[in-house]
Motif scaffolding. Structure first.
Motif, mmCIF file in Angstrom:
data_model
loop_
_atom_site.group_PDB
_atom_site.id
_atom_site.type_symbol
_atom_site.label_atom_id
_atom_site.label_comp_id
_atom_site.label_asym_id
_atom_site.label_seq_id
_atom_site.Cartn_x
_atom_site.Cartn_y
_atom_site.Cartn_z
ATOM 1 N N GLY A 175 0.553 -1.311 0.174
ATOM 2 C CA GLY A 175 -0.144 -0.045 -0.005
ATOM 3 C C GLY A 175 0.913 1.267 0.068
ATOM 4 O O GLY A 175 0.799 2.088 0.280
ATOM 5 N N GLU A 178 -4.188 8.616 2.401
ATOM 6 C CA GLU A 178 -4.529 6.761 3.654
ATOM 7 C C GLU A 178 -4.072 6.378 2.721
ATOM 8 O O GLU A 178 -4.023 5.750 1.478
ATOM 9 N N ARG A 179 -3.590 5.131 3.414
ATOM 10 C CA ARG A 179 -2.928 4.288 3.042
ATOM 11 C C ARG A 179 -3.922 2.534 2.798
ATOM 12 O O ARG A 179 -4.537 1.828 4.382
ATOM 13 N N LYS A 180 -3.927 1.812 1.997
ATOM 14 C CA LYS A 180 -5.392 1.396 1.072
ATOM 15 C C LYS A 180 -4.798 -0.114 1.398
ATOM 16 O O LYS A 180 -3.439 -0.197 0.928
ATOM 17 N N ASP A 181 -5.169 -1.249 1.359
ATOM 18 C CA ASP A 181 -5.270 -2.577 0.864
ATOM 19 C C ASP A 181 -5.136 -2.550 -0.575
ATOM 20 O O ASP A 181 -6.377 -2.619 -1.136
ATOM 21 N N THR A 182 -3.993 -3.052 -1.436
ATOM 22 C CA THR A 182 -4.344 -3.289 -3.403
ATOM 23 C C THR A 182 -3.386 -4.355 -3.443
ATOM 24 O O THR A 182 -3.938 -4.282 -4.123
#
Length: 379
Positions: A309, A350-354
């Motif tokens: 992420g 915003e750090r996301k699950d990719t």
């Protein structure tokens, strides 16, 4: 040719040229493939030019053989042939040559003479990996000269990690329909963003909650451009007292980069973490991944960083195949541009699950392993 296991359950024997002790991209690729391939059907042995391998004992426990070559073919053809022929006597079905540039075709010809039924040439880079500029110029000259003599009779299979790597190694000497592009892959669930791991590892490394962490993974070698990265970080550190730089890897230029960091007064801000087996956890620590390489055949660490992420700032020489998510931005190697871009990222995002995006695009380990099982068995 179909090489699948016979009725007696004989495994397909694959010999990999070459792995090293630096933990570089080719070695990581080969070892990951071994970790996840079907060991009931396939066996791997390895050739290395290194004097020793830190992980040799583990591979040998898993049933692998490791052969240590003492000389390159261009240094002593007779000795090279003697050592390689001795290795090939052990009855291999497949020889898988991983390479960055052409020195010659001695290995392929020796394998053909031994009757190896499947010989794979695999392009992993877009340049030569040599430290000294003068030697690099000579190596480039040799590469271009040898490439002009390349024909599709030298091997049965031609692979590449990217279109750019294929163009560098094969040019127009191998028809495109005979080249297979296979991008690297990762075990995505290991790299998924994890707040708990981030907190734990930042504490271990003495990194505070408000610190802005720039990370890089790669051998300390010319092509990785650590000097440029350090100059960028110096400017950022002058603006932001909470900035930190994590450098993961080993290599011949590490000492000079350490010296330069000390000269810049960055000794306490640059963390040299060496060769690590917990890269997936260290990626959680970072706030941005910086990758200013002069050239790359692929750049597997970018897939790992995206799986974690991370925003990734990358030189525009890196193959575009590595951009799977919207978190990758390519820049020319201009210091001011890099400083400005990284400084903006320090404000947060915003750090996301990719991982689902990468999986859908075929960058999961299971997809890649299945591809190689099919290639090795001739299915």
């Amino acid at each position: 040719m179909y090489l699948n296991t016979n009725s007696a359950g004989k495994k397909i024997k694959i010999l990999h040229f070459t792995i090293s002790n630096t933990g570089g991209g080719i070695t990581k690729f080969i070892l990951r493939l071994w970790k996840y391939i079907d060991k009931d059907r396939f066996s791997f042995d390895f050739v290395t030019m290194s004097n020793y391998l830190d992980y040799a004992e583990q591979l040998e426990k898993e049933g692998c053989k490791i052969y240590y070559l003492s000389v390159y073919a261009e240094e002593d053809k007779e000795r090279f042939a003697k050592e390689v022929n001795s290795i090939l006597e052990n009855g291999y079905d497949v020889v898988h040559l991983h390479t960055n540039w052409w020195r010659g075709f001695w290995l392929e010809k020796l394998a053909q003479k031994k009757g190896i039924s499947k010989i794979i040439v695999h392009a992993h880079s877009t340049g030569v990996h040599i430290k000294e500029e003068q030697s690099r110029e000579a190596a480039n000259k040799l590469h271009y000269e040898q490439r002009e003599m390349l024909t599709d009779e030298i091997a049965t299979d031609f692979l590449a990690c990217s279109k750019e790597a294929a163009e560098w190694l094969y040019k127009d000497k191998i028809p495109w329909e005979k080249i297979r592009i296979i991008p690297g892959a990762v075990k995505l669930d290991k790299f998924k963003f994890n707040v708990s791991i981030r907190t734990e590892y930042r504490m271990k490394l003495g990194i505070q909650t408000g610190d802005f962490v720039i990370g890089h993974i790669g051998r300390f070698a010319y092509e990785k451009n650590h000097e440029f990265l350090l100059e960028i970080f110096y400017d950022i550190a002058m603006r932001d007292e909470n900035a930190k730089l994590l450098l993961i890897g080993v290599g011949e230029l590490e000492s000079s980069i350490r010296t330069k960091a000390q000269k810049y007064g960055l000794k306490d801000k640059v963390l040299f973490l060496g060769k690590r087996e917990d890269v997936n956890c260290l990626l959680q620590v970072m706030d941005v991944f910086a990758f200013p390489s002069f050239y790359e055949g692929y750049g597997l660490v970018l897939i790992e960083a995206q799986a974690a992420g991370l925003k990734c700032i990358v030189s525009n020489t890196v193959p575009r195949i590595t951009k799977v998510t919207d978190d990758v931005e390519y820049l020319e190697l201009n210091k001011e541009m890099w400083v400005e871009k990284l400084s903006k990222i320090s404000c947060g995002y915003e750090r996301k699950d990719t991982s689902h995006i990468l999986d859908a695009a075929g960058y999961g380990m299971e997809t890649m392993v299945k591809t190689f099982e099919e290639i090795y068995s001739g299915e």
